[in-house]
Design an enzyme around this catalytic site. Sequence first.
Site, PDB file in Angstrom:
ATOM      1  CE  LYS A 115       8.047  -8.383  -9.226  1.00  0.00           C
ATOM      2  NZ  LYS A 115       7.201  -9.280  -8.499  1.00  0.00           N
ATOM      3  CE  LYS A 217       8.108  -4.163  -3.933  1.00  0.00           C
ATOM      4  NZ  LYS A 217       7.146  -5.058  -3.390  1.00  0.00           N
ATOM      5  CE  LYS A 220       6.690 -12.687  -0.861  1.00  0.00           C
ATOM      6  NZ  LYS A 220       5.987 -12.138  -2.019  1.00  0.00           N
TER       7      LYS A 220
HETATM    8  N1  AQP Z   1       8.319  -3.259   0.925  1.00  0.00           N
HETATM    9  C1  AQP Z   1       7.013  -3.332   1.141  1.00  0.00           C
HETATM   10  N2  AQP Z   1       6.400  -2.460   1.982  1.00  0.00           N
HETATM   11  C2  AQP Z   1       5.070  -2.534   2.218  1.00  0.00           C
HETATM   12  N3  AQP Z   1       4.263  -3.456   1.649  1.00  0.00           N
HETATM   13  C3  AQP Z   1       4.833  -4.353   0.814  1.00  0.00           C
HETATM   14  N4  AQP Z   1       4.341  -5.386   0.104  1.00  0.00           N
HETATM   15  C4  AQP Z   1       5.340  -5.980  -0.598  1.00  0.00           C
HETATM   16  N5  AQP Z   1       6.498  -5.354  -0.363  1.00  0.00           N
HETATM   17  C5  AQP Z   1       6.224  -4.332   0.510  1.00  0.00           C
HETATM   18  C6  AQP Z   1       2.930  -5.783   0.115  1.00  0.00           C
HETATM   19  O1  AQP Z   1       2.875  -7.141   0.508  1.00  0.00           O
HETATM   20  C7  AQP Z   1       1.765  -7.758  -0.155  1.00  0.00           C
HETATM   21  C8  AQP Z   1       2.207  -9.046  -0.775  1.00  0.00           C
HETATM   22  O2  AQP Z   1       3.129  -8.806  -1.805  1.00  0.00           O
HETATM   23  P1  AQP Z   1       3.439  -9.928  -2.868  1.00  0.00           P
HETATM   24  O3  AQP Z   1       4.329 -10.920  -2.311  1.00  0.00           O
HETATM   25  O4  AQP Z   1       2.212 -10.477  -3.412  1.00  0.00           O
HETATM   26  O5  AQP Z   1       4.098  -9.146  -4.047  1.00  0.00           O
HETATM   27  P2  AQP Z   1       5.227  -8.113  -4.128  1.00  0.00           P
HETATM   28  O6  AQP Z   1       4.687  -6.753  -3.888  1.00  0.00           O
HETATM   29  O7  AQP Z   1       5.816  -8.336  -5.465  1.00  0.00           O
HETATM   30  O8  AQP Z   1       6.219  -8.494  -2.931  1.00  0.00           O
HETATM   31  P3  AQP Z   1       7.746  -8.589  -2.925  1.00  0.00           P
HETATM   32  O9  AQP Z   1       8.148  -8.932  -1.548  1.00  0.00           O
HETATM   33  O10 AQP Z   1       8.406  -7.403  -3.501  1.00  0.00           O
HETATM   34  O11 AQP Z   1       8.016  -9.859  -3.804  1.00  0.00           O
HETATM   35  P4  AQP Z   1       8.824 -10.025  -5.119  1.00  0.00           P
HETATM   36  O12 AQP Z   1      10.232  -9.735  -4.725  1.00  0.00           O
HETATM   37  O13 AQP Z   1       8.580 -11.465  -5.467  1.00  0.00           O
HETATM   38  O14 AQP Z   1       8.303  -9.055  -6.113  1.00  0.00           O
HETATM   39  C9  AQP Z   1       1.229  -6.742  -1.164  1.00  0.00           C
HETATM   40  O15 AQP Z   1       0.071  -6.144  -0.631  1.00  0.00           O
HETATM   41  C10 AQP Z   1       2.338  -5.749  -1.292  1.00  0.00           C
HETATM   42  O16 AQP Z   1       1.836  -4.455  -1.582  1.00  0.00           O
END
Ligand code: AQP
Length: 355
Positions: A115, A217, A220
């Site tokens: 990040k 992965k 969002k």
């Molecule tokens: N691609 C994924 N596959 C499986 N699990 C996932 N999680 C996130 N992406 C995947 C799980 O969703 C939960 C919430 O995640 P979060 O929003 O708190 O944080 P993150 O992992 O940073 O999610 P994003 O979607 O990738 O958001 P951004 O883009 O903002 O960084 C967690 O349990 C995570 O493991």
Amino acid sequence: MPSFQPLVFSGVQPTGNLHLGNYLGAIRRFVALQDSHDCIYCVVDLHSITAQLVHDDLAGQTRAITAAFLAAGIDPEKHIVFNQSRVMQHAELAWIFNCVARIGWMNRMTQFKDKAGKDRENASLGLLAYPSLMAADILVYRATHVPVGEDQKQHLELTRDIATKFNNDFSDRIGQLGAGVDMTVGDERVNGFFPLTEPLIEGTATRVMSLRDGMKKMSKSDPSDLSRINLTDDADTIAKKIKKAKTDPEPLPSELEGLEARPEADNLVGIYAGLSDRSRESVIAEFGGQQFSVFKPALAELAVEKLAPIASEMRRIMADPAYVDAVLRNGGERAAVRAEATMKTVREIIGFVGD
Ligand code: AQP
């Protein structure tokens, strides 16, 4: 012998639309665990300002994630649903953990490296300290189990390192106050104030990949909306995104090994398995030898069948923001009682003078 009461905690950041990865990797597990465990589920709004400080509609996003929790089937009365910033003990314990954790530990976190990118000096201090806050979220309830996707494994390991260091550094005071609890770590029995929390990374879809790049992965914050299926996408959009998902020209293999060098095909099979609650083997047994022109429409139909009811329930819940706010307020009050009980002892262990 007394041990920690089993307690599940997990959180989701209100940083954008929830996607299929969040659903299969986390939220669906949250729902399942309610039958067997006491659960606390949190919209982690304090985390959402680490990578980007100003958001257009943080309150709206917070309510949308809450609505997704409820629409997916989380029961806010039997369990606790709230937003992190209203329980200030999270931030208080995070500060203490900033003093427990070592800078070297934080510098090793792959999420921080990803990040922060190349311009690390310009990343917020909060982004570096993110795992301390995450450890505090979990340990302020002395939670024993955390359902997460594969990407959070390293942060959970760090949470255990922080708990271990706190338990060791303050072992005398914990002993004097009789605040320790016995627990089994490997083959050993140890005593400490904080549990060594177990990650629950389970199922066939713990790491759902981008529909545009099987090595990245699903996220969002990916600038391409075609890379993910949002929980709020309508049937046509879901079908279009699956149709456009990157694949290769070969038909699906008849054996799992045939997916090894084909990340995009592997991802779609994993999504099908996750959505249908089947193993990858059984999906391959059904679709092995078929072209994507057959598999993709079947996957789109399945995704719509599973996600459409959640999307329509989310819309219904979001139409009543006062109800969503009441859920968060009530959950926050109940969470704060538990968090304060932990912090009262933490303050005593450290030696802060209070009432
Ligand atoms: N691609 C994924 N596959 C499986 N699990 C996932 N999680 C996130 N992406 C995947 C799980 O969703 C939960 C919430 O995640 P979060 O929003 O708190 O944080 P993150 O992992 O940073 O999610 P994003 O979607 O990738 O958001 P951004 O883009 O903002 O960084 C967690 O349990 C995570 O493991």
